[in-house]
Design a protein around this motif. Structure first.
Motif, short mmCIF file in Angstrom:
data_model
loop_
_atom_site.label_atom_id
_atom_site.label_comp_id
_atom_site.label_asym_id
_atom_site.label_seq_id
_atom_site.Cartn_x
_atom_site.Cartn_y
_atom_site.Cartn_z
N ARG A 1 0.82 -1.22 0.00
CA ARG A 1 0.00 0.00 0.00
C ARG A 1 0.85 1.26 0.00
O ARG A 1 0.38 2.34 -0.37
N ALA B 1 1.19 1.28 -3.88
CA ALA B 1 -0.09 1.52 -4.54
C ALA B 1 -1.17 1.49 -3.47
O ALA B 1 -1.48 0.43 -2.92
N SER C 1 -4.36 1.67 -3.38
CA SER C 1 -5.61 0.91 -3.58
C SER C 1 -5.34 -0.52 -4.02
O SER C 1 -6.16 -1.12 -4.73
N VAL C 2 -4.22 -1.08 -3.63
CA VAL C 2 -3.86 -2.43 -4.03
C VAL C 2 -4.79 -3.46 -3.37
O VAL C 2 -5.24 -3.27 -2.23
N TYR D 1 -3.45 -3.73 -8.79
CA TYR D 1 -3.56 -2.29 -8.55
C TYR D 1 -3.82 -1.57 -9.87
O TYR D 1 -3.47 -2.06 -10.94
N ASN E 1 -6.18 -2.69 -14.79
CA ASN E 1 -5.42 -3.02 -13.58
C ASN E 1 -4.19 -3.85 -13.92
O ASN E 1 -4.21 -4.65 -14.86
#
Length: 203
Positions: free
Chosen positions: A80, A83, A85-86, A161, A176
């Protein structure tokens, strides 16, 4: 008069650089974003691989089975930072030996009852050895989970992600990015390795 103006226009190259830039800029920006996206992916893979290697070693310690959730959470937190919003998923499978790691259950390949010529595929009726005790033939002989003392564990972590730049559609990429890191380790010898049933099944 018109001829004079035409000659002046033919010799006037002002604005040429602007037109050339307008033609080249979109392609250049697309290539640049692609390079940044691939570099970002390589960075994310290196972070994930390092986190998985560390988590894999921590998981092999005696008593670590009770803290696997915390170990997974540590990997998630590290990713995180790369990224925000992983989405993470984890998979652990244990085996009796390194040679069996990731392998299909063994079977008696007797494809043709007359010639006995094998075809490399487990067909209906051919006997197999139920190494993981699932009651069915499996293409992966591993047992879900960390296993016990001296067991071999294949640990994988997958991260999904969103891409760094919104150019994926122009290049035909998915929205993604998905990356996976895997490590193979042996649990510490804190006890005798449990014997696993290996019944011969013929159905």
């Amino acid at each position: 008069m018109i001829r004079h103006i035409r000659k002046r226009l033919q010799k006037d190259n002002r604005g040429t650089a602007l037109m050339e830039f307008a033609l080249v800029a979109p392609t250049f920006m697309l290539v640049l974003m692609g390079i940044f996206d691939l570099s970002y992916r390589a960075y994310a893979i290196s972070i994930l691989q390092g986190a998985v290697q560390k988590a894999g070693r921590d998981s092999t310690l005696e008593g670590a089975s009770g803290g696997l959730g915390l170990i997974n959470a540590t990997i998630t937190n590290q990713m995180r930072a790369v990224a925000s919003s992983v989405a993470m998923s984890f998979d652990r499978k244990s085996y009796v030996s390194f040679t069996r790691a990731g392998q299909a259950e063994e079977f008696e390949d007797r494809n043709d009852p007359i010639t006995g010529v094998p075809n490399g595929v487990r067909d209906v009726g051919e006997c197999y050895f139920d190494e993981n005790g699932s009651g069915t033939y499996d293409s992966n002989a591993g047992i879900n989970g960390q296993g016990g003392a001296r067991d071999i564990v294949v640990f994988s972590a997958t991260a999904v992600y969103p891409r760094l730049f919104p150019m994926y559609g122009l290049l035909g990429f998915p929205q993604n990015e998905t990356i996976t890191a895997t490590t193979v380790l042996r649990n510490q010898p804190f006890g005798a390795q449990a014997t696993r049933p290996n019944p011969r099944v013929c159905i």
